[in-house]
Design a protein around this motif. Sequence first.
Motif, short mmCIF file in Angstrom:
data_model
loop_
_atom_site.label_atom_id
_atom_site.label_comp_id
_atom_site.label_asym_id
_atom_site.label_seq_id
_atom_site.Cartn_x
_atom_site.Cartn_y
_atom_site.Cartn_z
N ILE A 75 0.87 -1.18 0.00
CA ILE A 75 0.00 0.00 0.00
C ILE A 75 0.91 1.22 0.00
O ILE A 75 1.84 1.30 0.80
CB ILE A 75 -0.86 0.01 1.27
CG1 ILE A 75 -1.73 -1.24 1.35
CG2 ILE A 75 -1.69 1.30 1.36
CD1 ILE A 75 -2.19 -1.56 2.77
N VAL A 116 -4.22 7.45 -0.03
CA VAL A 116 -3.64 6.28 -0.68
C VAL A 116 -3.41 6.63 -2.15
O VAL A 116 -4.32 7.09 -2.83
CB VAL A 116 -4.54 5.04 -0.54
CG1 VAL A 116 -3.96 3.86 -1.30
CG2 VAL A 116 -4.71 4.68 0.93
N PHE A 127 -1.69 0.88 -5.15
CA PHE A 127 -1.57 -0.44 -4.54
C PHE A 127 -0.82 -1.30 -5.54
O PHE A 127 -1.17 -1.34 -6.72
CB PHE A 127 -2.95 -1.03 -4.26
CG PHE A 127 -2.90 -2.45 -3.78
CD1 PHE A 127 -2.51 -2.74 -2.49
CD2 PHE A 127 -3.22 -3.49 -4.64
CE1 PHE A 127 -2.45 -4.06 -2.05
CE2 PHE A 127 -3.15 -4.81 -4.20
CZ PHE A 127 -2.77 -5.08 -2.89
N ASP A 169 2.48 -5.15 8.75
CA ASP A 169 1.31 -5.35 9.61
C ASP A 169 1.51 -6.51 10.58
O ASP A 169 2.59 -7.12 10.63
CB ASP A 169 0.04 -5.50 8.75
CG ASP A 169 0.02 -6.78 7.95
OD1 ASP A 169 1.09 -7.41 7.80
OD2 ASP A 169 -1.06 -7.16 7.47
N CYS A 170 0.49 -6.78 11.35
CA CYS A 170 0.59 -7.75 12.45
C CYS A 170 1.14 -9.10 11.99
O CYS A 170 2.01 -9.65 12.64
CB CYS A 170 -0.76 -7.93 13.15
SG CYS A 170 -2.16 -8.16 12.03
N ALA A 189 1.89 -7.84 4.60
CA ALA A 189 1.56 -6.65 3.82
C ALA A 189 2.53 -5.54 4.22
O ALA A 189 3.07 -5.55 5.34
CB ALA A 189 0.12 -6.21 4.07
N PRO A 220 -8.42 -7.12 -3.04
CA PRO A 220 -7.76 -6.57 -1.86
C PRO A 220 -8.42 -5.27 -1.41
O PRO A 220 -8.83 -4.45 -2.24
CB PRO A 220 -6.32 -6.33 -2.33
CG PRO A 220 -6.40 -6.25 -3.81
CD PRO A 220 -7.58 -7.06 -4.25
N ILE A 266 -7.87 -1.99 1.20
CA ILE A 266 -7.06 -1.15 2.09
C ILE A 266 -8.04 -0.37 2.97
O ILE A 266 -8.99 0.22 2.46
CB ILE A 266 -6.23 -0.16 1.25
CG1 ILE A 266 -5.30 -0.89 0.30
CG2 ILE A 266 -5.48 0.81 2.16
CD1 ILE A 266 -4.84 -0.04 -0.88
N MET A 274 -5.69 -1.37 8.41
CA MET A 274 -5.57 -2.80 8.13
C MET A 274 -5.64 -3.04 6.62
O MET A 274 -5.97 -2.15 5.85
CB MET A 274 -6.67 -3.60 8.84
CG MET A 274 -8.08 -3.17 8.50
SD MET A 274 -9.36 -4.11 9.41
CE MET A 274 -9.25 -5.73 8.63
N PHE A 275 -5.28 -4.25 6.25
CA PHE A 275 -5.36 -4.70 4.86
C PHE A 275 -6.03 -6.06 4.89
O PHE A 275 -5.65 -6.93 5.67
CB PHE A 275 -3.96 -4.81 4.27
CG PHE A 275 -3.94 -5.43 2.90
CD1 PHE A 275 -4.34 -4.69 1.80
CD2 PHE A 275 -3.56 -6.74 2.71
CE1 PHE A 275 -4.35 -5.25 0.53
CE2 PHE A 275 -3.56 -7.32 1.45
CZ PHE A 275 -3.96 -6.56 0.36
N TRP A 294 -9.17 -8.81 2.61
CA TRP A 294 -9.70 -9.24 1.32
C TRP A 294 -11.22 -9.31 1.38
O TRP A 294 -11.80 -9.60 2.43
CB TRP A 294 -9.14 -10.63 0.97
CG TRP A 294 -7.66 -10.61 0.76
CD1 TRP A 294 -6.70 -10.72 1.74
CD2 TRP A 294 -6.95 -10.47 -0.47
NE1 TRP A 294 -5.45 -10.64 1.17
CE2 TRP A 294 -5.57 -10.49 -0.18
CE3 TRP A 294 -7.35 -10.32 -1.80
CZ2 TRP A 294 -4.59 -10.36 -1.17
CZ3 TRP A 294 -6.37 -10.20 -2.78
CH2 TRP A 294 -5.01 -10.22 -2.46
N LEU A 338 -18.20 -7.35 -0.23
CA LEU A 338 -18.25 -6.01 -0.80
C LEU A 338 -19.69 -5.51 -0.87
O LEU A 338 -19.98 -4.34 -0.53
CB LEU A 338 -17.59 -6.04 -2.19
CG LEU A 338 -17.47 -4.73 -2.95
CD1 LEU A 338 -16.88 -3.62 -2.09
CD2 LEU A 338 -16.62 -4.94 -4.20
N ARG A 391 -9.48 -15.49 4.78
CA ARG A 391 -8.87 -16.59 4.05
C ARG A 391 -8.50 -17.74 4.98
O ARG A 391 -8.57 -18.90 4.60
CB ARG A 391 -7.63 -16.09 3.29
CG ARG A 391 -7.99 -15.06 2.21
CD ARG A 391 -6.75 -14.56 1.48
NE ARG A 391 -5.81 -13.95 2.42
CZ ARG A 391 -4.58 -13.61 2.14
NH1 ARG A 391 -4.09 -13.82 0.93
NH2 ARG A 391 -3.81 -13.06 3.05
N HIS A 438 -6.35 -7.25 15.79
CA HIS A 438 -6.67 -8.27 16.80
C HIS A 438 -5.64 -8.29 17.94
O HIS A 438 -5.88 -8.86 18.99
CB HIS A 438 -6.75 -9.66 16.16
CG HIS A 438 -5.42 -10.26 15.82
ND1 HIS A 438 -4.67 -9.84 14.74
CD2 HIS A 438 -4.69 -11.22 16.43
CE1 HIS A 438 -3.55 -10.53 14.70
NE2 HIS A 438 -3.53 -11.37 15.71
#
Lengths: 140, 140
Positions: free
Chosen positions: A36, A45, A48, A94-95, A99, B34, B36, B47-48, B50, B56, B70, B114
Motif C-alpha cells: 500500500i 492512498v 496499490f 502489519d501484524c 503486507a 484486496p 485497504i 488494516m489490509f 480481502w 463487498l 482466508r 486483533h
Amino acid sequence: MVAEPTAFAARGTTAEVEQGLVFQPLFNADGLIPAIVSDAQSGDVLMFAWMNPTALQLTLSTGLAHFWSRSRRRLWQKGEESGNVLRVSEIRTDCDQDAIWLKVVLAPAGAACHTGNRSCFYRVLTPADPAGGGVALKRA
Amino acid sequence: MVAEPTAFAARGTTAEVEQGLVFQPLFNADGLIPAIVSDAQSGDVLMFAWMNPTALQLTLSTGLAHFWSRSRRRLWQKGEESGNVLRVSEIRTDCDQDAIWLKVVLAPAGAACHTGNRSCFYRVLTPADPAGGGVALKRA
C-alpha cells in the motif's frame, strides 16, 4: 516465479511474527507481498502494487519505491519512465507481516497513476442500489 | 471458491475500466479483491484485508466493513466479536478496478487489529543493513 535468495529472516512463531522486532515477511505463493502506498503529507492512498523480495530490498536500500509488475513480469522502479519517482519516508508492516505500507513523497504536481491522476484511487463508489442494480462511480 | 452471483457489472474495455463511471471490479483467481482500510480522520492505514463479492455488497449496503477471512474461509463483519466495527465513510476503487480503499470511522479508543493495536501497521522497518543482514522493526 522462482524464489530468490533474500536477506529477510525466515518466519518464526505467531508470537514472533506479531510481537517480535525482526522483519519476517511472508510472500505469497507467487513470491509477492502486497504494498500500500500513501502520500506522506496528505495521507491519501496513492496506489496499490506488489513487491517481490528484490523489489523490497531495492526499496529499502535506495529509498525509492520498486515493485514487481505482474502484467509485464518484471521488476520496475516507480517513475523510471514517467519521472514520478516515489521517495520513501517510512515503511511499515502489519501484524502478520504479510503486507507492506509505504509512506512516500511525490512531487507536488506529480502523478502516481499512469492515467495522469495523482492517486490511482480517483473514483468513489456511490451507495449501492437497494434493488441490486449496478454500482456507479463518481470522480473524487 | 465458486464465484457467487453479484450485482456488479462485467468487465469492459480498458478505457471503460479506467475512465468509466460504472463499477466493474476484478476479483482474483480466488474470487477476492484486496481492500485497504484507512482511518477517515487521521489518514493512517488501519488494516489490509480481502473481500469476496458478498463482503463487498454487504459493506456497500450496511455501511459496515465486511471481509472474507482466508484463514477461516468465511465471511466476517469486522468487529462482530470485538465490537470494533468499522463505519465506512467512503469507498474508492483504483484505475484498473482491482483494489478497494475504504475510509472508515473507528471509535476513538478502538482497535482495528486483533493484537489490540489501533492499526495493524504498528511496526516500522529500520534502514536495510548494507551488508545484507536482516531488517529490524521498531514500534511506530
